[in-house]
Enzyme design. Structure first.
Site, PDB file in Angstrom:
ATOM      1  N   ASP A   1       0.841  -1.194   0.000  1.00 50.33           N
ATOM      2  CA  ASP A   1       0.000   0.000   0.000  1.00 50.33           C
ATOM      3  C   ASP A   1       0.886   1.258   0.000  1.00 50.33           C
ATOM      4  OD1 ASP A   1       0.774  -1.032   2.531  1.00 50.33           O
ATOM      5  OD2 ASP A   1      -0.811   0.036   3.570  1.00 50.33           O
TER       6      ASP A   1
ATOM      7  N   GLU B   1      12.196   2.550   7.505  1.00 50.68           N
ATOM      8  CA  GLU B   1      11.180   1.613   7.023  1.00 50.68           C
ATOM      9  C   GLU B   1      11.453   1.180   5.588  1.00 50.68           C
ATOM     10  OE1 GLU B   1       6.336   1.839   6.180  1.00 50.68           O
ATOM     11  OE2 GLU B   1       7.573   3.646   6.170  1.00 50.68           O
TER      12      GLU B   1
END
Length: 622
Positions: free
Chosen positions: A365, A560
């Site tokens: 996503d 991340e």
């Protein structure tokens, strides 16, 4: 050699001299002298120079103070001048995993209740209908902490019900275990930053790192919590927050079980129990016709729900809402509110959000590969993962149950049964997802009855799942890998597939030029299974070099995701970059990034690790 110093005074002086931008970090962006005379307790001075060593000093001082040593502490110079790869790996193993560990018991609850993604007046804890122990336990805690509200979920959780609790977001309970008359929560690892709950596919990759670091109790806790989710919520959740009730994430449960068994000693009854719930998940989540099983026998992501995706930040869907507001000739805000309240009927927008929830279920996503089409795609990644389930089930039944397994519902499964399913799925993958002309795997759009042409790192999933032939693996390495290989590792998709970035095609975080840990790890393991050792070591080196370089230059940062083209953690894309905003020392790094580093280090040779510590440019080596 050691330094005997006052950490509070040293930290204050160090920040005043070197941290000129005031972010409580020492990086290459700071313009201080990068040469600090640290005063010891005996009055002697010791000089430390350079961004990396000064940032290590800053971290060591902060760690000492955190442990309560504010006036007199011994700092090891070995830690200050530690080789970068050793330091990163050691901190992950000794500190970061613990920083990311959570428990949903009284002792650990307050740490996991916080949710940066939403505003909260109360902390809601939602408990499954049939978990009486958890309901009583949390109800008792709520009497002491009045801001906690405990809610029992209905026996059947529908999308309509999930919609009604969006204005009361909260935690979904996880596994509790009673030992010596004390209730404790099974531990789990969170990704980090604003992701302060247990995630579906993150947990698998984290468990690879945990098993590598011999954190067996943590890896087991993740498996126990997954079993709880299957038994009580009907699926492994996207994450254990109320707004994730209607969707799951990519299926890695069988891999977690199998890899844990291979690294530890477990009882046959434990294996039986976990295999039973894994088969239950396979059949009731993934193999239901009309939902995640499409008519052609392959699978798709299909997240149920109604209306808006809840957890996104304000304005995330601005363009699509503006489009339909104009179409209905209603002011933007009025249309948005009416649609959220289900006072306006817009089937086209409903379908858009079906695809959007489904792409979030996929874990990707967002990506142009999936936007506004995900629920119509038999994706390479999902079908490879389910092929792995089928072969894992066959192998476990052969190894531990002599070829025949009886489920808790007295259904008999044989090794042959699962191998037949795997064989059939492999046939369907080759018929529908393999492009013979291009020598690559692509997703199949069953709505349009055509294969897509989106070149993605997910095309390597069949190698990880051992679903490709050696010839197919050779063609992937020849045809696709050169298109995806960048200076800092493997990119999520090719620039050509992403397309030109403009108002109608915004940059998305799972597309070029970004690279992600799960793609790297799966590609490494997949290549090794097909004996591409040299290619694997090169990709591992490129990725670890990128992480190491950014950590050395930016106070230990472990992010991340990374821009693998420009080799930086500084990204300008949706959601920003978790793991880059901290004071003094990374607050746990980021879960699957930690895991990729530990797993990668286990693959590299000592010679390449030495090159890594010297930050030798990968383009000079390969």
């Amino acid at each position: 050699m050691t330094l005997q110093i006052n950490p509070s005074a040293a930290l204050k002086n160090l920040l005043e001299q070197e941290d000129l931008d005031g972010d409580k970090r020492i990086t290459i962006d700071d313009i201080g002298p990068k040469k600090f005379d640290i005063e010891q307790v005996n009055g002697n001075l010791y000089t430390i120079e350079g961004t990396y060593f000064l940032s290590n000093l800053l971290q060591e001082l902060a760690l000492a103070i955190k442990k309560g040593n504010k006036t007199n502490v011994t700092i090891s110079l070995d830690n200050i001048f530690e080789e970068p790869s050793h330091r990163i790996s050691r901190l992950i193993k000794e500190i970061y995993w613990d920083s990311l560990t959570r428990n949903m018991d009284k002792k650990g609850l307050l740490k996991v209740l916080l949710d940066e993604k939403v505003s909260q007046e109360y902390f809601y804890i939602y408990v499954p209908f049939n978990d009486k122990i958890a309901f009583e336990y949390y109800t008792q805690i709520s009497k002491e902490i009045t801001k906690i509200k405990v809610v029992k979920l209905p026996e059947i959780i529908s999308p309509e019900f999930a919609l009604t609790i969006n204005n009361k977001p909260g935690l979904l309970s996880l596994a509790l275990v009673e030992k010596n008359k004390t209730i404790k929560g099974e531990p789990f690892v969170v990704p980090g930053g604003r992701f302060n709950e247990m995630y579906g596919w993150d947990s698998y990759f984290e468990s690879v790192g945990l098993l590598n670091d011999k954190k067996f109790n943590l890896a087991k806790g993740m498996i126990e919590n997954f079993e709880y989710q299957i038994n009580h919520y009907g699926k492994i959740l996207n994450a254990n927050r109320s707004y994730y009730l209607t969707r799951t994430q990519p299926p890695f449960y069988s891999s977690m079980i199998k890899e844990y068994i291979e690294k530890t000693k477990v009882t046959k009854s434990w294996i039986r129990q976990k295999l039973n719930t894994a088969i239950q998940e396979y059949e009731t989540v993934w193999m239901v016709e009309g939902k995640r099983l499409s008519n052609n026998g392959l699978n798709r992501y299909f997240a149920e729900g109604i209306g808006f995706v809840f957890e996104t930040e304000e304005g995330h869907f601005k363009e699509i809402i503006e489009y339909y507001a104009k179409k209905f000739q209603i002011p933007y805000k009025e249309f948005e509110n009416d649609y959220k309240n289900r006072e306006i009927d817009c089937p086209e927008l409903d379908e858009y959000f079906l695809h959007d929830r489904s792409l979030r279920e996929s874990g990707h996503d967002t990506s142009n590969r999936l936007v506004n089409k995900c629920a119509h795609l038999n994706t390479v990644d999902l079908n490879s993962l389910l092929y792995k389930y089928e072969t894992d089930f066959a192998k476990m039944i052969e190894t531990y149950f002599k070829g025949e397994f009886t489920s808790s519902k007295n259904k008999i499964y044989t090794e042959k049964y699962w191998l037949k399913k795997a064989k059939n799925r492999k046939k369907l993958i080759n018929e529908n997802l393999w492009d013979h002309n291009k020598g690559m795997y692509f997703d199949y759009d069953f709505n349009l009855d055509q294969i897509t042409d989106f070149e993605s790192a997910t095309a390597f999933y069949p190698l990880w799942a051992n679903a490709a032939s050696q010839e197919q693996a050779n063609l992937l390495v020849k045809n696709l890998l050169p298109l995806l290989k960048c200076k800092g590792g493997v990119v999520s998709c090719t620039e050509n597939s992403r397309g030109i970035i403009d108002a109608d095609n915004p940059g998305r975080q799972w597309d070029y030029p970004y690279g992600w840990a799960p793609h790297q790890m799966m590609i490494w393991r997949g290549l090794l299974q097909y004996n591409f050792k040299r290619e694997t070591k090169e990709l591992v080196y490129r990725w670890l070099w990128l992480i190491t370089k950014n950590a050395v230059n930016y106070n230990g940062t472990i992010a991340e995701k990374y821009d693998v083209v420009n080799c930086t953690h500084k990204v300008a894309t949706e959601y920003g970059n978790v793991g880059t905003n901290f004071a003094y020392i990374p607050d746990g790094g980021f879960g699957w990034m930690n895991a990729s580093y530990q797993y990668g280090m286990s693959i590299l040779t000592k010679k390449l690790i030495k090159k890594l510590d010297d930050l030798v440019d990968p383009d000079e080596l390969f």
